[in-house]
Design an enzyme around this catalytic site. Structure first.
Site, mmCIF file in Angstrom:
data_model
loop_
_atom_site.group_PDB
_atom_site.id
_atom_site.type_symbol
_atom_site.label_atom_id
_atom_site.label_comp_id
_atom_site.label_asym_id
_atom_site.label_seq_id
_atom_site.Cartn_x
_atom_site.Cartn_y
_atom_site.Cartn_z
ATOM 1 N N ALA A 115 -19.116 40.860 -5.150
ATOM 2 C CA ALA A 115 -19.278 39.617 -4.400
ATOM 3 C C ALA A 115 -20.282 38.649 -5.006
ATOM 4 O O ALA A 115 -20.562 37.612 -4.419
ATOM 5 C CB ALA A 115 -19.706 39.944 -2.968
ATOM 6 N N ASN A 181 -23.186 47.098 -1.603
ATOM 7 C CA ASN A 181 -22.783 47.491 -2.950
ATOM 8 C C ASN A 181 -23.313 46.523 -4.001
ATOM 9 O O ASN A 181 -23.635 46.922 -5.126
ATOM 10 C CB ASN A 181 -21.255 47.579 -3.036
ATOM 11 C CG ASN A 181 -20.718 48.806 -2.310
ATOM 12 O OD1 ASN A 181 -21.069 49.929 -2.623
ATOM 13 N ND2 ASN A 181 -19.870 48.576 -1.318
ATOM 14 N N HIS A 211 -25.534 35.022 -0.789
ATOM 15 C CA HIS A 211 -26.236 35.936 -1.682
ATOM 16 C C HIS A 211 -27.200 35.139 -2.550
ATOM 17 O O HIS A 211 -26.863 34.050 -3.033
ATOM 18 C CB HIS A 211 -25.257 36.668 -2.604
ATOM 19 C CG HIS A 211 -24.149 37.362 -1.878
ATOM 20 N ND1 HIS A 211 -24.252 38.655 -1.408
ATOM 21 C CD2 HIS A 211 -22.904 36.948 -1.526
ATOM 22 C CE1 HIS A 211 -23.132 38.999 -0.811
ATOM 23 N NE2 HIS A 211 -22.298 37.984 -0.873
#
Length: 258
Positions: A115, A181, A211
């Site tokens: 991601a 992850n 993020h």
């Protein structure tokens, strides 16, 4: 392919034309229903040993448990494995077994970016020396449902951005296997599981998974921010994570790799 949940189905829908899904590993109690859904072109099995051919690439889209159950069997057969549930590698004993299996089978383990962007830059910066890497994940409360976050913060009651976890990438990956992850991937690319710092946040004011990576070292400073949409069918999974699996599939046949 290992797994046939929301991410895997997105990957299959976007596979390059020169690639075909031939074998699909799912839990034993899902084999019959999955066969009925996919037809005769895909061989649906419940264990790697039942694969009657040699795949060009195996990709995992099923979570950390699937890595523990199937990865060693894949690698020992000499088949390359693309891993999206990189958090499983926070378990040192498991990682050692898988690396040994890969060496013995002359196979490779590909930790996929998932991601986040910028993994190539962090890995390059590591060669000159990294001093600090900090990863922050900010998601809507809905995206943290079903995780240990429910015991750390009132996901239904918060009204402002709330940090509910601060710690190492190893701890985050082990405690939040469906959500962290990326933390493990960043750690493997950079300064390691125990030195990479992680913050996890629930923010009721956002609908995208946000993020942030901050790194500094001999190369200079790096700041990466990404605002990604989750898959509509699974709010815990980033659309970009699925697309990173598609990219790995494309690399398996491409003559030019970027």
């Amino acid at each position: 392919m290992i797994g046939f949940g929301a991410m895997a189905q997105e990957v299959v829908a976007l596979l390059p034309e020169d690639l075909k899904l031939r074998w699909l590993v799912v839990p034993a109690d899902s084999v019959v229903a999955t066969r009925a859904k996919l037809g005769d072109e895909v061989c649906v099995i419940s264990e790697v040993a039942a694969c009657d051919g040699t795949p060009d690439l195996v990709v995992e889209c099923a979570g950390q448990g699937a890595i523990r159950e199937h990865a060693e069997s894949v690698l020992s057969r000499g088949w390359d494995l693309g891993v999206i549930s990189v958090g499983a590698f926070a378990d040192n004993a498991l990682l050692d077994r898988l690396q040994s299996a890969a060496v013995a089978g002359n196979a490779h383990i590909y930790a996929l970016a998932g991601a986040i962007a910028g993994i190539d830059g962090i890995a390059a910066a590591k060669e000159g020396g990294l001093d600090e890497v900090v990863y922050t994940s900010r998601k809507s409360p809905r995206s943290w449902k079903g995780s240990p976050a429910e015991t750390l913060v009132d996901l239904d009651g918060i009204t402002e951005p709330t940090v509910f976890y601060r710690g190492t990438a190893r701890e985050a990956a082990l405690q939040f296997p469906a959500n962290a992850n990326v933390a493990a991937t960043i750690a493997l690319a950079g300064i390691g599981m125990d030195d990479t710092r992680v913050e996890l946040m629930a923010d009721p004011g956002i609908c995208r998974n946000q993020h942030q990576i901050r790194a500094c070292g001999r190369f200079g400073e790096l700041n990466i921010e990404l605002s990604g949409l989750p898959l509509e069918s699974n709010p815990k999974t980033s659309t970009l994570a699925a697309l990173s699996v598609v990219r790995a599939c494309r690399h398996s046949t491409s003559s030019l790799l970027i």
